[in-house]
Design a protein around this motif. Sequence first.
Motif, PDB file in Angstrom:
ATOM      1  N   GLY A  53     132.592 111.071  69.436  1.00  0.00           N
ATOM      2  CA  GLY A  53     131.594 112.113  69.255  1.00  0.00           C
ATOM      3  C   GLY A  53     131.313 112.878  70.534  1.00  0.00           C
ATOM      4  N   ILE A  54     130.293 113.705  70.442  1.00  0.00           N
ATOM      5  CA  ILE A  54     129.936 114.571  71.561  1.00  0.00           C
ATOM      6  C   ILE A  54     128.414 114.716  71.626  1.00  0.00           C
ATOM      7  N   THR A  67     121.338 124.129  78.479  1.00  0.00           N
ATOM      8  CA  THR A  67     122.317 123.044  78.429  1.00  0.00           C
ATOM      9  C   THR A  67     122.962 122.909  79.796  1.00  0.00           C
ATOM     10  N   PHE A  68     123.014 121.678  80.318  1.00  0.00           N
ATOM     11  CA  PHE A  68     123.643 121.497  81.623  1.00  0.00           C
ATOM     12  C   PHE A  68     124.725 120.430  81.634  1.00  0.00           C
ATOM     13  N   TRP A  69     124.950 119.776  80.491  1.00  0.00           N
ATOM     14  CA  TRP A  69     125.986 118.743  80.456  1.00  0.00           C
ATOM     15  C   TRP A  69     126.443 118.517  79.023  1.00  0.00           C
ATOM     16  N   PHE A  70     127.745 118.279  78.876  1.00  0.00           N
ATOM     17  CA  PHE A  70     128.326 117.824  77.616  1.00  0.00           C
ATOM     18  C   PHE A  70     129.025 116.496  77.892  1.00  0.00           C
ATOM     19  N   ASP A  98     128.353 113.464  64.536  1.00  0.00           N
ATOM     20  CA  ASP A  98     128.102 112.064  64.221  1.00  0.00           C
ATOM     21  C   ASP A  98     128.792 111.260  65.320  1.00  0.00           C
ATOM     22  N   CYS A  99     128.102 110.260  65.854  1.00  0.00           N
ATOM     23  CA  CYS A  99     128.634 109.539  67.012  1.00  0.00           C
ATOM     24  C   CYS A  99     128.644 108.036  66.804  1.00  0.00           C
ATOM     25  N   GLU A 100     129.647 107.423  67.407  1.00  0.00           N
ATOM     26  CA  GLU A 100     129.665 105.977  67.595  1.00  0.00           C
ATOM     27  C   GLU A 100     129.420 105.760  69.077  1.00  0.00           C
TER      28      GLU A 100
END
Length: 187
Positions: A53-54, A67-70, A98-100
């Motif tokens: 995920g992200i 936003t300053f980080w992905f 959706d993330c794990e």
Amino acid sequence: MMEIEQILNKISLLSKDSIQLIKSKINLITLPKGSILFDTKRVETKVYFIKRGIARAYTLDKENEITFWFGQEGDFIISIRSYVENKPSYEIVELLEDCELYEINTNDLYNLYNFNLEFSNWGRKFTEKDLMRTEEIFIFHKSKSATERYQKLLKDNPSLINRVQLGYIASYLGISQVTLSRIRAEI
């Protein structure tokens, strides 16, 4: 997808015994897109590692989200202010897919650091990596033109363009969506 062993060893190599010990403290969780992991109103007590995920970290300036980080597969998510000073986070962290996530309680990490030198050194490298990440973000935004920032993003993280809303990318680059569209058309 990245397994926890890969993520941990990407920070600093750990012995197999140490990997097994830290794994006993880590839980794998699944959270839906839109979940808020960190908020500026609370002290964060967990550290996360992205299996799948992200996520994005942002702050509020008046009514605007900056936003300053992905973060994506293999990255870690930490509120360094909560981690170091036990104070509320500076940032809000939102899941964009959706993330794990692998999660570990900060107190469990500190107990491992106190347990042996290998964990203590790993923890130092972990904090150093976050400091370097912060420094890179600062320099990236202060020393490059908007076009250069976009080109670097394309080079370093090409998948972000297809996975993240353009409004968030424009915010990350410090430009408007109109300017981002113009830059994209020129490239």
